[in-house]
Design a protein around this motif. Structure first.
Motif, PDB file in Angstrom:
ATOM      1  N   ALA A   1       0.285  -1.638   0.115  1.00  0.00           N
ATOM      2  CA  ALA A   1       0.479  -0.004   0.196  1.00  0.00           C
ATOM      3  C   ALA A   1       1.028   1.286   0.167  1.00  0.00           C
ATOM      4  O   ALA A   1       0.861   2.033  -0.062  1.00  0.00           O
TER       5      ALA A   1
ATOM      6  N   ALA B   1       2.164   1.902  -3.621  1.00  0.00           N
ATOM      7  CA  ALA B   1       1.565   1.896  -4.560  1.00  0.00           C
ATOM      8  C   ALA B   1       1.277   3.300  -4.778  1.00  0.00           C
ATOM      9  O   ALA B   1       0.566   3.643  -6.165  1.00  0.00           O
ATOM     10  N   ARG B   2       1.706   4.118  -4.094  1.00  0.00           N
ATOM     11  CA  ARG B   2       1.145   5.577  -4.239  1.00  0.00           C
ATOM     12  C   ARG B   2       2.370   6.163  -4.979  1.00  0.00           C
ATOM     13  O   ARG B   2       2.174   7.101  -5.399  1.00  0.00           O
TER      14      ARG B   2
ATOM     15  N   ARG C   1      -9.812   0.126  -1.907  1.00  0.00           N
ATOM     16  CA  ARG C   1      -8.799   1.756  -1.462  1.00  0.00           C
ATOM     17  C   ARG C   1      -8.242   1.964  -2.842  1.00  0.00           C
ATOM     18  O   ARG C   1      -8.449   2.864  -3.452  1.00  0.00           O
ATOM     19  N   TYR C   2      -7.207   0.809  -3.614  1.00  0.00           N
ATOM     20  CA  TYR C   2      -6.138   0.340  -4.070  1.00  0.00           C
ATOM     21  C   TYR C   2      -6.972  -0.357  -5.553  1.00  0.00           C
ATOM     22  O   TYR C   2      -5.958   0.402  -6.490  1.00  0.00           O
TER      23      TYR C   2
ATOM     24  N   VAL D   1      -3.202   0.372  -9.809  1.00  0.00           N
ATOM     25  CA  VAL D   1      -3.104  -1.126  -9.371  1.00  0.00           C
ATOM     26  C   VAL D   1      -4.112  -2.479  -9.914  1.00  0.00           C
ATOM     27  O   VAL D   1      -5.275  -1.711 -10.247  1.00  0.00           O
TER      28      VAL D   1
END
Length: 801
Positions: free
Chosen positions: A644, A647-648, A700-701, A708
């Motif tokens: 996570a 992934a940003r 969320r992703y 993603v």
């Protein structure tokens, strides 16, 4: 149908007549014992009490009810005595079988020293005090010897059960207490065997010469039993085990021969009519010198223990309650109360004094050794039997014998509370804060400690810092830590007065090779820090200068002090020019393993094959393909939390690959059928946590689109898992996996660790790092912080001594 004992008109045979109410009362009584003990044990479970406590309470009450006493009087009491003697033979045989007499021939260990010291101090104190309290008028000095030996002994099966039930079996104090308890129990019971030979309990014979020859005969039988069992039984049982390998049913003929052999070695010392050798002690000796390894020995232990715990022990304590006739108990007998408190005080003071004195010599803390002494006071079923036998044979008065039994049971009652106090003190010594990525507060900065072995780790370190930051708010702090071995040559160049940027600022390193290495790393990481200046990235330099023996402790201490969420370490194997990995550095492998075991936060191990050589992730137009494999368990959830963070980053293309076990397969159904209820509940809880964590990540992703992507594979066994991993070969520059802790779907990885080369990487990480896989794919294996074992807030193997 009939169950009552009546006389047959055709002869002198006896049979049971079911029509009489006292016979129904017997059956009802035994049913009541089993039902009440189960209910009462569950009620007392929060107090950590073993079955011995509840069994004694029930047996004392039911054994003194008038109706039950009448029902078991007369010839039935003889039958009950025979049942108890047979049960104690089984109990002592298994107790001896679970011990290892070879420790007596080895140099004394710490647990042996503690066992010997506590036994000696307790025995001396008891032998000095008991003659003045006049426990018996029959052979008072022999009785004082027996009582002193009982006071100095330990009931190892009960102590081990208490320690296991309260989950401190893997701790240093738990291991020491269990080993010392077994040692004490073995030595004291062997002394009972010798004592019975040379100090017989029957009335003295008319001539001392007869007593001498009888003692000589019993001693010869004892030696013959030990010699025969030690020499012949390994040969016989090895043959039986080889003929009955694991996974195949036991052959009936071999089972019968094995049981006949056991009966032979247990009973032959009692055959000569002149020997008078005790069959219970003979069974212990036979079990002690019988091999406890192998399929047949394990089968015997399991079956007899099951029979004892479910059937015999409740009946045993009913017999004890029957022997202790409470109507004859004189509560006003002041001398009996004096004997009670004197014996209890002698047991506690003797054991605690011995363990504290020995603990001081071994360098242990006094409170912990005092607790260890209290644990070693716990007695067991054999000691209760001896005290009840003394009442039945009129060696002691009913009140005095009852007081001795109360002391024995009381030592078991307070043992769980001692263990709870140990756990309470241990909790005060461990950090209460949770340092893991999964529970990281989004409003706090991300802290990561990255270890470096040398300049060859610079590229991977910079890429790690970049993808972990990913524009995160409120920022990230990276501690680039040089892990340098302190050799004699480097130690000779140290100077007092440290420089800035070192964790150990009391010295300065002047060794040229180390300073050049550190300068090159510092220039690279500082250059990255300046590039990201003002974007929430802070880079700090640290140094772990230690021998390989203490380096893990220093790194863990540094991580605890800096309150980092994860330590990322380089793999101990370096990349060769041809893309393969070398044989590795044994010292750094030892450090990695110790950090995985003792780290106060999560730990990652980076297997760098091309990650440090790829295009820098912060360059314009850079792109990096990263995958995370999610199967389940706390380590995979931590890996997902790390993904996570990754992934940003705009340059990262993350793919989440979830392996799901096909529950409809025969393998999955077979595994679920052999799981016990506790395992099923634990597995369901882990799967629930996995689903909740993954659902949050997905929403969320993945659900909203973006960089993603998601893929899932339904697999049935580890062979398909290997094939699925092989299909990913070469597609990604970095693969993130969990180490495997707490994984519920173990069927997908079962068998992968049979040929593991690096267990510290876990089953999936070890497969991916093998030579069969692409030389262009790097791996990051993540283990979540191990702060919560079976004890809340403690490691299972916590250290307190």
């Amino acid at each position: 149908m009939n169950t009552t004992t009546t006389k047959n008109v055709c002869g002198d045979k006896w049979y049971l007549n079911l029509d009489k109410p006292e016979e129904a009362l017997k059956i009802l009584g035994f049913i009541a014992i089993f039902v009440i003990r189960t209910l009462l044990h569950h009620l007392m479970k929060p107090l950590g009490q073993p079955y011995l406590t509840t069994d004694f309470a029930i047996g004392l009450i039911l054994g003194n009810l008038p109706k039950f006493r009448e029902a078991f009087s007369g010839p039935y009491s003889i039958t009950l005595n025979n049942i108890i003697e047979f049960g104690m033979i089984c109990h002592m045989f298994v107790m001896g079988l679970e011990m290892n007499p070879s420790v007596l021939l080895r140099p004394p260990t710490k647990d042996a020293f503690i066992a010997y010291t506590s036994m000696i101090t307790t025995f001396v104190l008891a032998f000095v005090t008991t003659p003045f309290l006049h426990y018996t008028k029959t052979a008072p000095y022999i009785f004082s010897l027996a009582l002193s030996l009982m006071a100095s002994s330990t009931g190892s099966p009960i102590l081990t059960r208490v320690i296991a039930n309260l989950k401190i079996r893997k701790s240093d104090l738990g291991k020491l207490a269990s080993a010392a308890g077994v040692h004490t129990d073995m030595i004291s019971t062997l002394f009972y065997c010798f004592g019975f030979i040379f100090f017989p309990t029957e009335k003295p014979l008319a001539r001392p010469l007869h007593r001498f020859f009888r003692a000589l005969l019993m001693f010869c039988l004892f030696l013959a039993q030990v010699t025969f069992t030690s020499i012949v039984s390994p040969i016989f049982l090895n043959w039986v085990n080889n003929e009955n390998p694991e996974g195949k049913p036991l052959k009936g003929s071999h089972l019968v021969m094995s049981l006949a052999f056991v009966v032979l070695i247990c009973s032959f010392p009692t055959w000569p009519p002149e020997s008078m050798y005790n069959p219970i002690l003979s069974a212990f000796t036979a079990g002690l010198f019988l091999p406890n390894k192998g399929r047949m020995s394990k089968w015997i232990i399991n079956k007899i223990n099951y029979l004892l715990s479910t059937v015999f022990y409740p009946i045993f304590f009913f017999w004890v309650g029957f022997i202790i006739h409470m109507r004859n108990f004189d509560i006003t007998d002041k001398m009996a109360w004096a004997r009670f408190f004197a014996l209890l005080g002698t047991v506690i003071v003797g054991k605690v004094t011995g363990t504290v004195l020995c603990g001081l010599l071994l360098g242990y803390h006094v409170p912990e050794t005092a607790s260890l002494g209290l644990l070693l006071t716990a007695k067991g079923h054999f000691h209760v039997y001896l005290a009840a036998l003394a009442i039945r044979t009129n060696r002691v008065k009913n009140t005095t014998g009852a007081m001795i039994i109360f002391v024995i049971v009381l030592t078991v009652v307070y043992s769980p509370f001692v263990v709870m106090d140990i756990i309470k003190r241990a909790r005060k010594r461990v950090p209460v804060h949770i340092m893991a990525l999964q529970w990281l507060d989004p409003t706090t900065e991300l802290r990561i400690l990255i270890g470096l072995h040398g300049p060859h780790n610079i590229g991977s370190t910079l890429n790690l810092m970049e993808i972990c930051h990913g524009g995160r708010e409120p920022g990230s702090i990276f501690y680039a830590t040089d892990m340098v071995e302190l050799t004699d040559e480097i130690a000779a160049t140290l100077k007092k007065g440290g420089g800035a940027g070192q964790s150990n600022d009391s010295v300065t390193i002047t060794d040229r090779s180390v300073t050049e290495m550190r300068e090159s790393i510092t220039a690279a990481v500082n250059g990255y820090g300046e590039l990201r200046n003002g974007q929430g990235v802070t880079v700090r330099r640290m140094l772990a200068l230690s021998t390989f023996v203490t380096m893990a402790q220093d790194v863990c201490g540094l991580a605890d002090e800096l309150m980092v969420s994860i330590i990322i370490l380089p793999f101990h194997k370096r990349l060769n020019p041809d893309g393969t990995l070398d044989s590795g550095h044994a010292g750094f492998r030892h450090v990695n393993r110790k950090i995985l075991k003792n780290a106060p936060c999560s730990v990652g191990i980076l297997v760098d094959r091309s990650f440090g050589q790829t295009e820098e992730a912060w360059r314009p137009g850079a792109s990096m393909d990263i995958a995370i494999i999610f199967i389940g368990g706390r380590d995979d959830r931590e890996a997902l939390a790390f993904a996570a963070q990754v992934a940003r980053h705009p340059a990262v293309k993350l793919k989440v690959i979830r392996f799901l076990e096909d529950k409809s397969s025969q393998n999955a159904q077979k595994r679920s059928s052999i799981l016990n209820r506790a395992s099923v509940v634990e597995q369901e809880e882990e799967m629930k946590l996995d689903d909740e964590c993954f659902a949050e990540f997905y929403e969320r992703y993945i659900a909203g689109g973006g960089r993603v992507s998601y893929m899932e594979k339904h697999l049935t066994n580890s062979s398909e898992t290997f094939t699925a991993l092989k299909s990913l070969d070469g597609e990604y520059g970095l693969v993130i996996v969990g180490r495997g802790g707490g994984r519920a779907s173990s069927g997908l990885t079962t068998g992968l660790n049979d040929w593991q080369q690096c267990p510290e990487l876990g089953p999936i990480g070890d497969v991916l790092s093998g030579s069969d896989f692409s030389h262009n794919t790097s791996m990051l294996i993540i283990q979540q912080q191990r702060t919560r074992g079976q004890l809340e807030g403690l490691h299972d193997d916590f250290t307190i001594l």
